[in-house]
Design a protein around this motif. Structure first.
Motif, mmCIF file in Angstrom:
data_model
loop_
_atom_site.group_PDB
_atom_site.id
_atom_site.type_symbol
_atom_site.label_atom_id
_atom_site.label_comp_id
_atom_site.label_asym_id
_atom_site.label_seq_id
_atom_site.Cartn_x
_atom_site.Cartn_y
_atom_site.Cartn_z
ATOM 1 N N VAL A 1 1.886 -0.133 -12.090
ATOM 2 C CA VAL A 1 2.804 1.017 -12.071
ATOM 3 C C VAL A 1 4.181 0.671 -11.523
ATOM 4 O O VAL A 1 5.120 1.461 -11.682
ATOM 5 C CB VAL A 1 2.220 2.204 -11.266
ATOM 6 N N ALA A 2 4.346 -0.493 -10.888
ATOM 7 C CA ALA A 2 5.643 -0.863 -10.334
ATOM 8 C C ALA A 2 6.665 -0.994 -11.453
ATOM 9 O O ALA A 2 6.382 -1.517 -12.534
ATOM 10 C CB ALA A 2 5.529 -2.178 -9.557
ATOM 11 N N GLU A 3 7.872 -0.537 -11.190
ATOM 12 C CA GLU A 3 8.951 -0.636 -12.173
ATOM 13 C C GLU A 3 9.401 -2.089 -12.274
ATOM 14 O O GLU A 3 9.760 -2.713 -11.277
ATOM 15 C CB GLU A 3 10.111 0.255 -11.752
ATOM 16 N N THR A 4 9.413 -2.629 -13.484
ATOM 17 C CA THR A 4 9.773 -4.027 -13.683
ATOM 18 C C THR A 4 10.996 -4.188 -14.588
ATOM 19 O O THR A 4 11.243 -5.278 -15.110
ATOM 20 C CB THR A 4 8.584 -4.815 -14.269
ATOM 21 N N GLY A 5 11.754 -3.132 -14.736
ATOM 22 C CA GLY A 5 12.960 -3.184 -15.545
ATOM 23 C C GLY A 5 13.328 -1.801 -16.014
ATOM 24 O O GLY A 5 12.620 -0.822 -15.728
ATOM 25 N N THR B 1 10.707 0.056 -17.993
ATOM 26 C CA THR B 1 9.577 -0.868 -18.092
ATOM 27 C C THR B 1 8.743 -0.783 -16.823
ATOM 28 O O THR B 1 9.283 -0.862 -15.722
ATOM 29 C CB THR B 1 10.072 -2.320 -18.283
ATOM 30 N N TYR B 2 7.438 -0.635 -16.975
ATOM 31 C CA TYR B 2 6.559 -0.459 -15.823
ATOM 32 C C TYR B 2 5.326 -1.343 -15.950
ATOM 33 O O TYR B 2 4.693 -1.412 -17.000
ATOM 34 C CB TYR B 2 6.127 1.016 -15.708
ATOM 35 N N GLY B 3 5.026 -2.023 -14.863
ATOM 36 C CA GLY B 3 3.830 -2.841 -14.804
ATOM 37 C C GLY B 3 4.080 -4.291 -15.158
ATOM 38 O O GLY B 3 5.065 -4.659 -15.809
ATOM 39 N N ALA B 4 3.155 -5.132 -14.700
ATOM 40 C CA ALA B 4 3.281 -6.578 -14.889
ATOM 41 C C ALA B 4 3.209 -6.977 -16.355
ATOM 42 O O ALA B 4 3.971 -7.841 -16.808
ATOM 43 C CB ALA B 4 2.177 -7.285 -14.094
ATOM 44 N N GLU B 5 2.313 -6.366 -17.104
ATOM 45 C CA GLU B 5 2.147 -6.752 -18.509
ATOM 46 C C GLU B 5 3.393 -6.426 -19.320
ATOM 47 O O GLU B 5 3.891 -7.272 -20.081
ATOM 48 C CB GLU B 5 0.920 -6.059 -19.104
ATOM 49 N N ALA B 6 3.905 -5.210 -19.162
ATOM 50 C CA ALA B 6 5.112 -4.828 -19.907
ATOM 51 C C ALA B 6 6.289 -5.707 -19.506
ATOM 52 O O ALA B 6 7.112 -6.086 -20.343
ATOM 53 C CB ALA B 6 5.428 -3.354 -19.665
ATOM 54 N N SER C 1 0.831 -1.205 0.000
ATOM 55 C CA SER C 1 0.000 0.000 0.000
ATOM 56 C C SER C 1 0.863 1.252 0.000
ATOM 57 O O SER C 1 0.600 2.215 -0.748
ATOM 58 C CB SER C 1 -0.924 -0.002 1.216
ATOM 59 N N GLN C 2 1.896 1.280 0.830
ATOM 60 C CA GLN C 2 2.795 2.435 0.875
ATOM 61 C C GLN C 2 3.544 2.604 -0.439
ATOM 62 O O GLN C 2 3.714 3.730 -0.927
ATOM 63 C CB GLN C 2 3.785 2.270 2.020
ATOM 64 N N GLN C 3 4.006 1.504 -1.002
ATOM 65 C CA GLN C 3 4.714 1.589 -2.270
ATOM 66 C C GLN C 3 3.807 2.096 -3.378
ATOM 67 O O GLN C 3 4.228 2.872 -4.242
ATOM 68 C CB GLN C 3 5.276 0.210 -2.636
ATOM 69 N N THR C 4 2.553 1.671 -3.355
ATOM 70 C CA THR C 4 1.599 2.145 -4.355
ATOM 71 C C THR C 4 1.354 3.638 -4.207
ATOM 72 O O THR C 4 1.332 4.376 -5.205
ATOM 73 C CB THR C 4 0.267 1.385 -4.223
ATOM 74 N N ALA C 5 1.165 4.093 -2.972
ATOM 75 C CA ALA C 5 0.962 5.516 -2.728
ATOM 76 C C ALA C 5 2.147 6.332 -3.229
ATOM 77 O O ALA C 5 1.978 7.368 -3.884
ATOM 78 C CB ALA C 5 0.734 5.758 -1.237
ATOM 79 N N ILE D 1 -5.823 -1.533 -4.811
ATOM 80 C CA ILE D 1 -4.423 -1.231 -4.492
ATOM 81 C C ILE D 1 -3.496 -2.208 -5.213
ATOM 82 O O ILE D 1 -2.507 -1.800 -5.827
ATOM 83 C CB ILE D 1 -4.178 -1.271 -2.970
ATOM 84 N N MET D 2 -3.823 -3.481 -5.156
ATOM 85 C CA MET D 2 -2.994 -4.484 -5.830
ATOM 86 C C MET D 2 -3.013 -4.272 -7.338
ATOM 87 O O MET D 2 -1.975 -4.392 -8.010
ATOM 88 C CB MET D 2 -3.482 -5.886 -5.474
ATOM 89 N N GLU D 3 -4.167 -3.976 -7.886
ATOM 90 C CA GLU D 3 -4.281 -3.765 -9.330
ATOM 91 C C GLU D 3 -3.403 -2.600 -9.777
ATOM 92 O O GLU D 3 -2.663 -2.703 -10.770
ATOM 93 C CB GLU D 3 -5.740 -3.499 -9.702
ATOM 94 N N VAL D 4 -3.471 -1.497 -9.051
ATOM 95 C CA VAL D 4 -2.670 -0.329 -9.410
ATOM 96 C C VAL D 4 -1.184 -0.623 -9.214
ATOM 97 O O VAL D 4 -0.345 -0.283 -10.057
ATOM 98 C CB VAL D 4 -3.106 0.898 -8.592
ATOM 99 N N TYR D 5 -0.852 -1.265 -8.106
ATOM 100 C CA TYR D 5 0.549 -1.594 -7.828
ATOM 101 C C TYR D 5 1.167 -2.399 -8.966
ATOM 102 O O TYR D 5 2.276 -2.094 -9.443
ATOM 103 C CB TYR D 5 0.638 -2.378 -6.527
#
Length: 222
Positions: A145-149, A152-157, A101-105, A138-142
């Motif tokens: 938007v989370a950096e994955t490389g 690169t951002y997000g689970a799909e990318a 939750s904090q990371q998402t915020a 919260i999980m959906e947004v996280y």
């Protein structure tokens, strides 16, 4: 004194109102861009997907890796925060105490880096999204938007970049490897990972079963 108090109250109420607007918008609308993306010298690649299009094992993997108490706390893991404070006072290496939750915020509304001011804003936005979004959002947004490389951002990318497949069809091992890089996505490798990242990914893969067995992801799918 009355005028000063009135002025301060106006500032506070104005801040509350302004902060509520984006929180309410993103309760329903995809987050188009974040400060982290805008400040990324590599640019950004992202592809927003609803949680229904993201494999459940990835949800379990990030809970296992980042926040085992995600469904239990109200946005703050007080036990982890207490341990982090003790380690700082003792001069030891401080472990991360931020919840999903904090990371998402932070990722959605603020900027990277520390400082008490940013931490205070992070706490405020964490409070808001916990009460206005709920755990599933919260999980959906996280995961979007989370950096994955690098760039690169997000689970799909991330899934497309590393595995040439959708985030909806990740295997448990792939989900674990993607979750393993989240603390340091620019330096950890998903494909042919080094010793630590490989071992950490294997540990997360094993914990996915624990999350499933103990229902630690129940708040996301209830």
């Amino acid at each position: 004194m009355f005028r000063v108090a009135k002025f301060l109250l106006t500032i506070v109420l104005g801040f509350i109102a302004l902060s509520l607007i984006p929180v309410l918008i993103y309760r329903f609308a995809p987050v188009p861009v974040t400060l982290t993306m805008l400040m990324d010298e590599h640019g950004w690649t992202k592809d927003w997907e609803p949680l229904s299009n993201i494999d459940r094992d990835l949800v379990r993997a990030v809970i296992a890796a980042e926040d085992g108490k995600f469904c239990q706390h109200n946005g703050f893991d007080t036990e982890a925060i207490g341990q982090a404070i003790e380690e700082r006072l003792a001069g030891e290496r401080e472990r991360g105490a931020s919840t999903i939750s904090q990371q998402t915020a932070k990722n959605v509304f603020l900027w990277q880096g520390g400082g008490f001011f940013r931490k205070g804003l992070e706490a405020w936005f964490t409070f808001l999204i916990e009460h206005l979004w709920g755990k599933r959002r919260i999980m959906e947004v996280y995961l979007n938007v989370a950096e994955t490389g690098i760039g690169t951002y997000g689970a799909e990318a991330g899934a497309q970049r590393y595995f040439n497949k959708s985030a909806a069809s990740l295997s448990p091992a792939e989900a674990a490897r993607l979750a393993a890089i989240l603390p340091s996505p620019k330096t950890r490798a998903v494909v042919n990972p080094g010793g630590f990242t490989r071992r950490y990914g294997n540990t997360i893969a094993a914990r996915i079963g624990v999350v499933r067995r103990d229902g630690l992801d129940a708040c996301v799918y209830s």
